[in-house]
Design an enzyme around this catalytic site. Structure first.
Site, PDB file in Angstrom:
ATOM      1  N   HIS A  72      12.713 -12.784   5.143  1.00 61.08           N
ATOM      2  CA  HIS A  72      13.986 -12.235   5.491  1.00 61.08           C
ATOM      3  C   HIS A  72      14.766 -13.097   6.319  1.00 61.08           C
ATOM      4  O   HIS A  72      15.145 -12.881   7.571  1.00 61.08           O
ATOM      5  CB  HIS A  72      14.021 -10.728   5.875  1.00 61.08           C
ATOM      6  CG  HIS A  72      13.766  -9.739   4.768  1.00 61.08           C
ATOM      7  ND1 HIS A  72      13.251  -8.518   5.126  1.00 61.08           N
ATOM      8  CD2 HIS A  72      13.899  -9.705   3.415  1.00 61.08           C
ATOM      9  CE1 HIS A  72      13.002  -7.778   4.120  1.00 61.08           C
ATOM     10  NE2 HIS A  72      13.351  -8.563   3.033  1.00 61.08           N
ATOM     11  N   HIS A 117       6.209  -9.816   1.821  1.00 63.99           N
ATOM     12  CA  HIS A 117       6.155  -8.589   2.266  1.00 63.99           C
ATOM     13  C   HIS A 117       5.182  -7.763   1.145  1.00 63.99           C
ATOM     14  O   HIS A 117       4.786  -6.686   1.588  1.00 63.99           O
ATOM     15  CB  HIS A 117       7.508  -7.958   1.795  1.00 63.99           C
ATOM     16  CG  HIS A 117       8.611  -8.756   2.699  1.00 63.99           C
ATOM     17  ND1 HIS A 117       9.290  -9.711   1.965  1.00 63.99           N
ATOM     18  CD2 HIS A 117       8.935  -8.719   3.942  1.00 63.99           C
ATOM     19  CE1 HIS A 117      10.080 -10.368   2.784  1.00 63.99           C
ATOM     20  NE2 HIS A 117      10.152  -9.624   4.061  1.00 63.99           N
ATOM     21  N   CYS A 163       1.629 -11.656   3.026  1.00 69.76           N
ATOM     22  CA  CYS A 163       1.020 -12.033   4.341  1.00 69.76           C
ATOM     23  C   CYS A 163      -0.495 -11.213   4.358  1.00 69.76           C
ATOM     24  O   CYS A 163      -0.292 -10.099   4.151  1.00 69.76           O
ATOM     25  CB  CYS A 163       1.825 -11.412   5.422  1.00 69.76           C
ATOM     26  SG  CYS A 163       1.076 -11.585   7.067  1.00 69.76           S
ATOM     27  N   HIS A 175      12.047  -0.548   2.563  1.00 75.34           N
ATOM     28  CA  HIS A 175      11.785  -1.805   2.915  1.00 75.34           C
ATOM     29  C   HIS A 175      10.518  -2.318   1.816  1.00 75.34           C
ATOM     30  O   HIS A 175       9.906  -1.681   1.549  1.00 75.34           O
ATOM     31  CB  HIS A 175      10.977  -1.888   4.338  1.00 75.34           C
ATOM     32  CG  HIS A 175      10.866  -3.334   4.929  1.00 75.34           C
ATOM     33  ND1 HIS A 175       9.602  -3.926   4.594  1.00 75.34           N
ATOM     34  CD2 HIS A 175      11.481  -3.911   5.852  1.00 75.34           C
ATOM     35  CE1 HIS A 175       9.734  -5.027   5.179  1.00 75.34           C
ATOM     36  NE2 HIS A 175      10.714  -5.095   6.028  1.00 75.34           N
ATOM     37  N   GLU A 226       8.101  -4.024   2.156  1.00 70.46           N
ATOM     38  CA  GLU A 226       6.718  -3.836   2.355  1.00 70.46           C
ATOM     39  C   GLU A 226       6.237  -2.528   2.286  1.00 70.46           C
ATOM     40  O   GLU A 226       4.987  -2.130   1.846  1.00 70.46           O
ATOM     41  CB  GLU A 226       6.310  -4.233   4.234  1.00 70.46           C
ATOM     42  CG  GLU A 226       4.936  -4.188   4.336  1.00 70.46           C
ATOM     43  CD  GLU A 226       4.504  -4.300   5.895  1.00 70.46           C
ATOM     44  OE1 GLU A 226       3.803  -3.667   6.249  1.00 70.46           O
ATOM     45  OE2 GLU A 226       5.317  -5.050   6.622  1.00 70.46           O
ATOM     46  N   THR A 253       3.572  -3.028   8.988  1.00 71.97           N
ATOM     47  CA  THR A 253       3.127  -3.978  10.066  1.00 71.97           C
ATOM     48  C   THR A 253       4.285  -4.732  11.072  1.00 71.97           C
ATOM     49  O   THR A 253       3.847  -5.213  12.093  1.00 71.97           O
ATOM     50  CB  THR A 253       2.743  -5.231   9.261  1.00 71.97           C
ATOM     51  OG1 THR A 253       3.677  -5.909   8.715  1.00 71.97           O
ATOM     52  CG2 THR A 253       1.432  -5.100   8.265  1.00 71.97           C
ATOM     53  N   CYS A 264       1.249  -5.790  13.309  1.00 74.19           N
ATOM     54  CA  CYS A 264       0.602  -7.252  13.080  1.00 74.19           C
ATOM     55  C   CYS A 264       0.911  -7.879  14.538  1.00 74.19           C
ATOM     56  O   CYS A 264       1.649  -7.486  15.410  1.00 74.19           O
ATOM     57  CB  CYS A 264       1.291  -8.009  12.304  1.00 74.19           C
ATOM     58  SG  CYS A 264       2.748  -8.873  12.734  1.00 74.19           S
TER      59      CYS A 264
END
Length: 327
Positions: free
Chosen positions: A60, A93, A115, A143, A145, A184, A214
């Site tokens: 992003h 994501h 990731c 979102h 993710e 995360t 994360c």
């Protein structure tokens, strides 16, 4: 917006600029997952030639996306926008399971840039479902993710929890087999509070083996906490759709410091500096260091900047690239 700050006699010889203390947070900017995702697109372009399609923004950040477009990447939102014979990269994501399944059905050449820390959450979700648990997933609706993680499990087996208020509305009882996971890139403090509420209401709920937020998200929030109290203003470089960047703004504001999210230096208003002696500067995990220097240079046009890097911790994480790009 871009007019020079009004000249006022300074304290450094004949320099008309007022002094400005600039506290630059460390770590800041690119994390290992973002570095890896960008390199995946660049290597795919080198190996397969342009164009390489990318499903959703690889990370992003408009500056990064535009840079990759200039090299031959084409960004799309859905797989049906990609020709069968073109290589496609999935964003950092993560994507629902249905996306690679559809790519395989179409015999497409695809590279997954998810990731590894997001992939870890995906694997945890699969294990929790295998154990018969219903997952309460802490995250922000819409979102990418969140969409990707919720798409790892059968429909109806995972429930999104966005706030503490949502916990009170959950329709589960003491005999239900529950577990939780989280996005995360959330606020460390907010997530801790939601988890406490979940555990208080459902003592039987099973936690993941390790925290899902994360390292890069936690480290960048800790770095902002370290500088915010000493600043009159905090600037966060990041995109408005970047979850981890928005959280950095919130962290500063909770400590009582005004904070602004900006994408580029030209979004700064010199009026922000009126009466300001110390500014904090950081960047979300998708923002390159070039944008940090761009902001410093713009501030230096207006004020006599004295930089100081404040390090909360060091990062040395490196993620391996997919084998198909390294063979």
């Amino acid at each position: 917006m871009n007019a020079p700050f009004p000249s006022t006699p300074g304290t450094s010889g004949n320099d008309p600029r007022l002094p400005l203390k600039l506290l630059i947070a460390a770590p800041r900017g690119f994390c290992a997952g973002v570095d890896r995702a960008i390199e995946i697109v660049e290597r795919a372009l080198q190996k397969y030639g342009a164009p390489v399609y990318v499903r959703h923004e690889i990370v992003h950040n408009r500056y990064v996306v535009d840079s990759l477009k200039a090299k031959g990447a084409i960004f799309v939102e859905e797989l049906d926008e990609v020709p069968d014979d073109a290589p496609v990269v999935f964003s950092a994501h993560g994507v629902p399971k249905a996306i690679p399944a559809e790519a395989e059905r179409r015999k497409m050449l695809y590279v997954d840039a998810t990731c590894p820390l997001v992939s870890k959450v995906h694997r945890q979700a699969e294990r929790q479902i295998e154990k018969g648990q219903h997952i309460l997933f802490i995250g922000h609706a819409g979102h990418p993710e969140v969409i990707g993680t919720m798409g790892q499990v059968p429909e109806g087996r995972i429930t999104l929890v966005e706030t503490i208020d949502d916990v009170a509305e959950l329709d589960f009882g003491p005999d239900d087999d529950l577990s939780y996971l989280s996005q995360t890139t959330l606020s460390v403090d907010d997530t801790r509070d939601i988890i406490a509420a979940l555990e208080a209401r459902f003592p039987q709920i099973v936690a993941p083996k390790a925290e899902d937020i994360c390292y890069a998200t936690s480290n960048r929030q800790a770095a902002v906490k370290q500088i915010a109290a000493s600043c009159d203003l905090v600037l966060v470089i990041g995109a408005p759709n970047s979850s981890n960047s928005l959280r950095l703004v919130e962290v500063a504001e909770r400590l009582g410091t005004t904070a602004y999210l900006i994408q580029r230096a030209d979004e700064m208003d010199p009026a922000w500096l009126e009466g300001i002696g110390t500014i904090g500067l950081t960047a979300g995990a998708s923002a390159p260091e070039e944008l940090v220097r761009e902001v410093v240079d713009r501030l230096s046009d207006w004020r006599l900047v004295e930089e100081e890097v404040i390090a909360a911790t060091e990062e040395n994480m490196i993620f391996k690239l997919p084998r198909q790009l390294t063979d």
